[in-house]
Scaffold this active site. Sequence first.
Site, PDB file in Angstrom:
ATOM      1  CG  HIS A 249     -28.089 -55.529  64.517  1.00 56.00           C
ATOM      2  ND1 HIS A 249     -27.970 -56.407  63.461  1.00 56.00           N
ATOM      3  CD2 HIS A 249     -29.409 -55.473  64.803  1.00 56.00           C
ATOM      4  CE1 HIS A 249     -29.177 -56.860  63.131  1.00 56.00           C
ATOM      5  NE2 HIS A 249     -30.069 -56.301  63.924  1.00 56.00           N
TER       6      HIS A 249
ATOM      7  NE  ARG B 130     -24.551 -59.461  61.901  1.00 58.86           N
ATOM      8  CZ  ARG B 130     -24.144 -58.257  62.294  1.00 58.86           C
ATOM      9  NH1 ARG B 130     -22.869 -57.923  62.244  1.00 58.86           N
ATOM     10  NH2 ARG B 130     -25.019 -57.383  62.751  1.00 58.86           N
TER      11      ARG B 130
ATOM     12  CB  CYS C  88     -60.367 -73.881  64.933  1.00 63.84           C
ATOM     13  SG  CYS C  88     -62.038 -73.464  64.385  1.00 63.84           S
TER      14      CYS C  88
ATOM     15  CG  ASP D 128     -56.149 -78.626  65.884  1.00 62.51           C
ATOM     16  OD1 ASP D 128     -54.988 -78.329  66.218  1.00 62.51           O
ATOM     17  OD2 ASP D 128     -57.039 -78.952  66.684  1.00 62.51           O
TER      18      ASP D 128
HETATM   19  C1  LIG Z   1     -31.085 -61.681  62.671  1.00 62.81           C
HETATM   20  C2  LIG Z   1     -29.822 -60.932  62.563  1.00 62.81           C
HETATM   21  C3  LIG Z   1     -29.362 -60.503  61.313  1.00 62.81           C
HETATM   22  C4  LIG Z   1     -30.173 -60.639  60.038  1.00 62.81           C
HETATM   23  O1  LIG Z   1     -31.196 -59.668  60.038  1.00 62.81           O
HETATM   24  P1  LIG Z   1     -32.244 -59.543  58.827  1.00 62.81           P
HETATM   25  O2  LIG Z   1     -32.989 -58.307  59.136  1.00 62.81           O
HETATM   26  O3  LIG Z   1     -33.108 -60.748  58.896  1.00 62.81           O
HETATM   27  O4  LIG Z   1     -31.469 -59.478  57.584  1.00 62.81           O
HETATM   28  C5  LIG Z   1     -28.127 -59.883  61.282  1.00 62.81           C
HETATM   29  N1  LIG Z   1     -27.406 -59.677  62.408  1.00 62.81           N
HETATM   30  C6  LIG Z   1     -27.840 -60.065  63.621  1.00 62.81           C
HETATM   31  C7  LIG Z   1     -27.000 -59.805  64.814  1.00 62.81           C
HETATM   32  C8  LIG Z   1     -29.055 -60.696  63.744  1.00 62.81           C
HETATM   33  O5  LIG Z   1     -29.485 -61.083  64.945  1.00 62.81           O
END
Ligand SMILES: *Cc1c(COP(=O)(O)O)cnc(C)c1O
Length: 396
Positions: free
Chosen positions: A168, A224, A334, A336
């Site tokens: 990531h 992803r 507020c 609501d």
């Molecule tokens: C949320 C997430 C994504 C997508 O990320 P974005 O920045 O919304 O595109 C991809 N990989 C993992 C592991 C995530 O948790």
Amino acid sequence: MRATRAIIHLDNLRHNIRSIAGRLRSAGGAPVPFIVAVKADGYGHGAGRVASVAREEGAEGVGVATVEEGAHLRDVGFPGRILLYSIALAEEAAAIVELGLEPFVADRHYVRALAEAAEGSAAPRALPVHLKIDTGMGRIGCRPEEAAELAAEISGERWLNLAGVCTHFPAADSDDQSFTYQQLERFQQAVETIRSRGVDPGCLHAANSGACLEVDDASLDSARPGISVYGYYPSHDQRRAVELKPVMELESRVVFVKSVDEGETVSYGRTWTASRRTRIATIPAGYADGYNRLLSNRAEVLLFTGEVAGASESAMNRSESRTARRVPVVGRICMDQFMIDCGPDSNVRVGDRVVLFGPDPRGPDAEELADLVGTIPYEVVSQINHRVPRVYHSGR
Ligand SMILES: *Cc1c(COP(=O)(O)O)cnc(C)c1O
């Protein structure tokens, strides 16, 4: 149904998915499969509907953050692949197996718990898992130098299947991609060590929206995306590579109108004082719906006046273009309700429509609201909670 509702424009969702998918290219130029993040109830848009549209648009799976989110998708009949992007507790392993989720794994203890749960299920079959390598996010993932050992352990488990290896990116949405490229290199090296142990790493995936939109090499075997399918760029720093259309429109209706005199104040804490006699309208939405209280005295809404109640949609659209106008939120929001200043000469009436944020370029979008309170569009859309009904528009 209450006046405050979130219209989910599924045509915009389809447009965004197609735009992003159209950008993803493998090194050889072929289209790249993708998995759509639907965690946090589809970033507030409704995970079930988003997942089924994503599937229709060719997504090979969806991603959730919790086992309950996966259970919800199964409850609403989603038949596709569901990746579990976060690490669950070992005691949730049986539910993961039961629901057929594909968890990310990053340590031996969790791998063992999953293997035991898979073996102990009524009809054992190999559970697909994805080995997460931390190449610089600092959140979850094994260290790159541990990856080969862990991959070998997974592939040695009879009831586990190493379906993929992933990582990531923390900074793929910045204007400087050098760190992302360093991560990709670390990742590829770790994958090589896995292969050199004779283990097939399966599908390689890494790209979040930032990388999907910017870093061609990051597409690997699958991508992803998340926020971009909902119509927003992850950050301002990023070049606008494709047109994205906001999917959520938070709308409400005026429920009360009055005049206030110069010097009178509006709402808790008396933070706003009328500088002239003016028309104030009350909107039945508040911070308990997820409309952030920090937007008090800061945000604007798009107000549609002069619409005929009960008019057909097309008649409304015609009149909207003549009568839509931005007006400020005044006084504190507020729980609501909140108030807007429609101006001294306004013909605002009970029943008139307001848009708090959405795709209409004349009004605010979630990015504008995020900027006002120092956050990101992700938080603005995912905070709109279950008190707000979702209304799905197919746009067809
Ligand atoms: C949320 C997430 C994504 C997508 O990320 P974005 O920045 O919304 O595109 C991809 N990989 C993992 C592991 C995530 O948790």
